[in-house]
Design a protein around this motif. Structure first.
Motif, mmCIF file in Angstrom:
data_model
loop_
_atom_site.group_PDB
_atom_site.id
_atom_site.type_symbol
_atom_site.label_atom_id
_atom_site.label_comp_id
_atom_site.label_asym_id
_atom_site.label_seq_id
_atom_site.Cartn_x
_atom_site.Cartn_y
_atom_site.Cartn_z
ATOM 1 N N ASN A 171 0.681 -0.875 -0.174
ATOM 2 C CA ASN A 171 0.413 0.012 0.169
ATOM 3 C C ASN A 171 0.593 0.817 -0.246
ATOM 4 O O ASN A 171 1.928 1.344 0.266
ATOM 5 N N LEU A 172 0.291 2.497 -0.568
ATOM 6 C CA LEU A 172 1.195 3.016 -0.659
ATOM 7 C C LEU A 172 1.971 4.165 1.282
ATOM 8 O O LEU A 172 2.778 4.147 0.525
ATOM 9 N N GLN A 173 0.852 4.024 2.050
ATOM 10 C CA GLN A 173 2.114 4.355 3.227
ATOM 11 C C GLN A 173 3.320 3.563 3.537
ATOM 12 O O GLN A 173 4.462 4.031 3.368
ATOM 13 N N GLN A 174 3.427 2.259 3.036
ATOM 14 C CA GLN A 174 4.029 1.050 3.622
ATOM 15 C C GLN A 174 5.064 0.908 2.311
ATOM 16 O O GLN A 174 6.558 1.362 2.856
ATOM 17 N N ILE A 175 4.764 1.430 1.065
ATOM 18 C CA ILE A 175 5.919 1.588 0.148
ATOM 19 C C ILE A 175 6.783 3.107 -0.326
ATOM 20 O O ILE A 175 7.668 3.022 0.325
ATOM 21 N N ILE A 176 5.742 4.332 0.361
ATOM 22 C CA ILE A 176 6.786 5.256 0.486
ATOM 23 C C ILE A 176 7.445 5.103 2.187
ATOM 24 O O ILE A 176 8.786 5.490 2.401
ATOM 25 N N ASN A 177 7.077 4.205 3.448
ATOM 26 C CA ASN A 177 8.018 4.004 4.207
ATOM 27 C C ASN A 177 9.685 3.402 3.849
ATOM 28 O O ASN A 177 10.363 3.831 4.432
ATOM 29 N N HIS A 178 9.047 1.758 3.100
ATOM 30 C CA HIS A 178 10.713 1.835 2.660
ATOM 31 C C HIS A 178 11.418 2.524 1.816
ATOM 32 O O HIS A 178 12.673 2.216 1.943
ATOM 33 N N TRP A 179 10.540 3.140 1.062
ATOM 34 C CA TRP A 179 11.247 4.222 0.253
ATOM 35 C C TRP A 179 12.557 5.302 0.958
ATOM 36 O O TRP A 179 13.713 5.529 0.637
#
Length: 145
Positions: free
Chosen positions: A127-135
């Motif tokens: 999900n966007l929230q997790q992906i942004i956190n990973h980035w």
């Protein structure tokens, strides 16, 4: 009668464009986020075909996981469906943007138990929230600062 046909063709064109844009976006996210890609490896290896049924508005989309990315189609491919996800459109959108537990719980998934587990794990991470956190936590992002 001609107006109805034109309306149907216009709606079909809009749906096709939306699916193409969404397919490109999802493929980009899947390829650029290492954790999501790792979690999707088995789905990709199986070339899993998932039918997504939403209500309010009612629509059906078929998702195929491939080594080249995610393929979205409005028509069922000529092969066996591995799993079916049924949810309201609102829960699907919330699930994709923030993956709240309440939205993920309301989604009904039918299929083999192993595939259901893999889809739930992927949905909670992809999900966007997790992906942004990973980035943000990635070395690539830190090198930009």
């Amino acid at each position: 009668m001609e107006d109805r046909s034109e309306h149907f063709n216009f709606a079909s064109v809009i749906q096709s464009i939306t699916l193409i844009v969404l397919e490109a976006f999802l493929t980009f996210l899947l390829k650029s986020d290492r954790q999501s890609k790792r979690l999707a490896q088995n789905l990709i290896h199986q070339q899993a075909l998932v039918e997504i049924r939403t209500t309010f508005p009612s629509t059906v989309v078929f998702v195929t996981f491939t080594s080249r990315g995610v393929l979205l189609d409005a028509k069922q491919p000529e092969r066996h469906i591995d799993a079916v996800i049924t949810a309201t459109f609102k829960d699907m959108v919330y699930g994709f943007f923030t993956a709240p537990v309440s939205s993920l719980r309301r989604m009904k998934i039918d299929g083999p138990i192993e595939l259901i587990d893999e889809l739930r794990v992927l949905m909670s991470s992809f999900n966007l929230q997790q992906i942004i956190n990973h980035w943000v936590q990635s070395d690539w992002f830190k090198s930009l600062l």
